[in-house]
Design an enzyme around this catalytic site. Structure first.
Site, mmCIF file in Angstrom:
data_model
loop_
_atom_site.group_PDB
_atom_site.id
_atom_site.type_symbol
_atom_site.label_atom_id
_atom_site.label_comp_id
_atom_site.label_asym_id
_atom_site.label_seq_id
_atom_site.Cartn_x
_atom_site.Cartn_y
_atom_site.Cartn_z
ATOM 1 N N HIS A 141 -52.207 48.475 35.963
ATOM 2 C CA HIS A 141 -50.897 48.553 35.317
ATOM 3 C C HIS A 141 -50.424 47.126 35.034
ATOM 4 O O HIS A 141 -50.647 46.227 35.834
ATOM 5 C CB HIS A 141 -49.908 49.260 36.254
ATOM 6 C CG HIS A 141 -48.619 49.596 35.602
ATOM 7 N ND1 HIS A 141 -48.452 50.711 34.826
ATOM 8 C CD2 HIS A 141 -47.426 48.949 35.595
ATOM 9 C CE1 HIS A 141 -47.212 50.760 34.367
ATOM 10 N NE2 HIS A 141 -46.571 49.697 34.825
ATOM 11 N N ASP A 201 -37.800 59.296 39.014
ATOM 12 C CA ASP A 201 -37.961 57.956 38.423
ATOM 13 C C ASP A 201 -37.729 58.010 36.922
ATOM 14 O O ASP A 201 -37.096 57.122 36.350
ATOM 15 C CB ASP A 201 -39.372 57.410 38.699
ATOM 16 C CG ASP A 201 -39.662 56.199 37.828
ATOM 17 O OD1 ASP A 201 -39.045 55.143 38.080
ATOM 18 O OD2 ASP A 201 -40.452 56.311 36.865
ATOM 19 N N ARG A 260 -31.496 53.173 33.805
ATOM 20 C CA ARG A 260 -31.556 51.715 33.993
ATOM 21 C C ARG A 260 -31.724 51.007 32.666
ATOM 22 O O ARG A 260 -31.137 49.959 32.409
ATOM 23 C CB ARG A 260 -32.712 51.349 34.932
ATOM 24 C CG ARG A 260 -32.413 51.651 36.378
ATOM 25 C CD ARG A 260 -33.668 51.538 37.221
ATOM 26 N NE ARG A 260 -34.282 50.246 37.103
ATOM 27 C CZ ARG A 260 -35.605 50.029 37.121
ATOM 28 N NH1 ARG A 260 -36.447 51.036 37.283
ATOM 29 N NH2 ARG A 260 -36.085 48.823 36.986
ATOM 30 N N SER A 300 -40.196 51.820 41.068
ATOM 31 C CA SER A 300 -40.403 52.665 39.891
ATOM 32 C C SER A 300 -41.898 52.714 39.525
ATOM 33 O O SER A 300 -42.485 53.798 39.375
ATOM 34 C CB SER A 300 -39.570 52.099 38.734
ATOM 35 O OG SER A 300 -39.947 52.665 37.520
ATOM 36 N N LYS A 349 -45.001 56.127 40.418
ATOM 37 C CA LYS A 349 -45.912 56.817 39.508
ATOM 38 C C LYS A 349 -47.364 56.575 39.908
ATOM 39 O O LYS A 349 -48.201 57.478 39.911
ATOM 40 C CB LYS A 349 -45.676 56.336 38.070
ATOM 41 C CG LYS A 349 -44.329 56.812 37.544
ATOM 42 C CD LYS A 349 -43.911 56.107 36.286
ATOM 43 C CE LYS A 349 -43.436 54.712 36.507
ATOM 44 N NZ LYS A 349 -42.233 54.293 35.860
HETATM 45 N N1 URA Z 1 -42.058 49.824 34.236
HETATM 46 C C1 URA Z 1 -41.684 50.880 35.008
HETATM 47 O O1 URA Z 1 -42.363 51.905 35.051
HETATM 48 N N2 URA Z 1 -40.558 50.760 35.733
HETATM 49 C C2 URA Z 1 -39.789 49.659 35.726
HETATM 50 O O2 URA Z 1 -38.793 49.625 36.407
HETATM 51 C C3 URA Z 1 -40.182 48.569 34.906
HETATM 52 C C4 URA Z 1 -41.336 48.682 34.173
#
Ligand code: URA
Length: 446
Positions: A82, A161, A168, A183, A187
């Site tokens: 990621h 989330d 957010r 966050s 995932k």
């Molecule tokens: N990517 C995400 O999935 N969450 C965040 O808070 C920032 C970037």
């Protein structure tokens, strides 16, 4: 539980215990806490901060708000990668098929473009017909047959989330290390991984430009992974210039296909191999980075990685013909060269301005509901440090119309600086961070 009491406590610098985090997150996911209350709470978290235990509680609450993939039955190691977000960052498009072609499962769940940065889902959707919104059952079936899937956060994964992240984004509370870490990891920990590699971007085009904050983000995510028994390796990589040459969705797919065929630009390949080697080490298929790099180069050279991308595209409803003939990708109506305004060194190519330029052309969103034009963007052939003569082509602008060409030209004129001296760029891969600590790799990287 009264949301007001928890908002007040956070506002005044207090902390929540694990049960309170769980109750608040569940109540919000169920619609029993209003958006305005959660927005106020998140702003209090943003300003007051959260300690490690609170970050871990938030992550667990968001993770447990949805389903988790249990993929042990696949009988192969599962890893993912990621990125914290950049401009021209198409590494995921190359890495997922490359690593999956080596007998390792990659259940890749990615995001859309955010702010000035591009998103893997938007890039994949530039491929005619490509579906990123598979259900979890469809994803499981594809993982069984191909060992790889490239999808968005499905409805079933960390729904709390998803809701909090949208809030957010709309209330300027994204750039908080604990909120970002919780966050992302909520995932990733739902993917049933044996290891995770994070590409934390550093430099003016990154969400967190400073190295110190990048290392803090890396350390926080490593700790969260460790809490869930998932080893995490972070590489800090440069985002003081775009990665590769192409910036814009279809253009980046084309560059990714070139990379899978062994014709990718050197910086893109370097970051891809560096991250890929860490994935293979975590998967346990390779004992050394040198062996991993050698085998990745073999998979690209023998066409197996490109073939795997073709299979992914076909399985997800896209036109697999793009891999043999990228001209099948949607094409911009207009394209024009951008020439050097003077002779000298290319001293800066500012990624944030380039990313905003792609959005100005229609290739990104200013609101979540905007539709994007996959064809537009830039291919910037010059790199920082190059010498250019006045009038020499440095880039190509791809646009819908004349107005787009002019907007693109204005963006490049601001983004690219040609000067008497070149500024030294950041090292491409500068640090490796693991549970064991931080290694400075800058002397090994250009
Ligand atoms: N990517 C995400 O999935 N969450 C965040 O808070 C920032 C970037």
């Amino acid at each position: 539980m009264l949301a007001q009491r928890l908002i007040e406590r956070k506002r005044d610098g207090g902390r929540l215990d694990a049960g309170e985090w769980r109750a608040l997150v569940n109540a919000y996911a169920a619609g029993h806490v209003a958006d305005y209350q959660m927005a106020a709470f998140l702003m209090a978290c943003f300003i007051r901060g959260m300690d490690r235990a609170e970050t871990s509680s938030l992550m667990s609450a968001m993770l447990n708000s949805g389903e988790k993939l249990d993929l042990a039955y696949l009988g192969v190691p599962r890893v993912d990668k990621h990125s914290s977000g950049g401009v021209g960052d198409k590494v995921s498009l190359v890495l997922a098929p490359l690593i999956a072609s080596m007998g390792v499962a990659v259940p890749m769940m990615s995001g859309r473009g955010l702010g000035h940065t591009g998103g893997t889902l938007d890039k994949l959707e530039a491929i005619p017909g490509f579906r990123t919104n598979l259900s979890l059952d469809e994803a499981r079936a594809q993982l069984e047959s191909l060992h790889v899937v490239m999808i968005g956060q499905s409805r079933e994964i960390a729904p709390a989330d998803k809701k909090m992240y949208a809030l957010r984004d709309a209330t300027s509370t994204v750039e908080s290390i604990p909120l970002i870490a919780a966050s992302i990891m909520s995932k990733k920990m739902a993917e049933g991984l044996v290891g995770l590699v994070l590409d934390v971007k550093r430099g003016s085009g990154a969400f967190l430009p400073d190295l110190e904050r990048d290392l803090e983000l890396a350390g926080t995510m490593i700790q969260l992974g460790d809490d869930h028994g998932c080893p995490v390796t972070c590489l800090v990589t440069a985002m003081d210039r775009p990665l590769g040459r192409a910036c814009g969705n279809a253009l980046e797919v084309e560059e990714s296909i070139l990379a899978l065929r062994g014709e990718g630009p050197a910086d893109l390949m370097e970051v891809t191999y560096a991250l890929g080697a860490e994935m293979l080490l975590l998967a346990g298929t390779h004992a050394t980075r040198e062996d991993a790099r050698r085998d990745m180069a073999i998979q690209i050279g023998n066409g197996k990685a490109a073939e795997c991308f073709q299979k992914i595209i076909e399985a997800q409803g896209g036109n697999p013909g793009v891999v043999d003939d990228p001209a099948v990708l949607p094409q911009a109506d207009q394209c024009e060269l951008y020439a050097a305004p003077r002779r000298g060194f290319v001293s800066r190519i500012e990624p944030r301005t380039v990313g905003r330029g792609v959005i100005a052309l229609g290739g990104g969103r200013t609101k979540m509901e905007d539709t994007i034009d996959p064809t537009v963007g830039f291919v910037i052939s010059s790199r920082p440090g190059d010498w250019v003569e006045s009038g020499e082509p440095m880039a190509t602008i791809f646009a819908r119309d004349r107005a787009g060409i002019e907007a693109g030209r204005a963006a490049l004129a601001t983004a690219i600086t040609v000067a008497d001296e070149a500024e030294p760029p950041l090292p491409l891969v500068s640090h490796r961070v693991t549970k064991g600590g931080v290694e400075d790799l800058s002397s090994q990287s250009s």
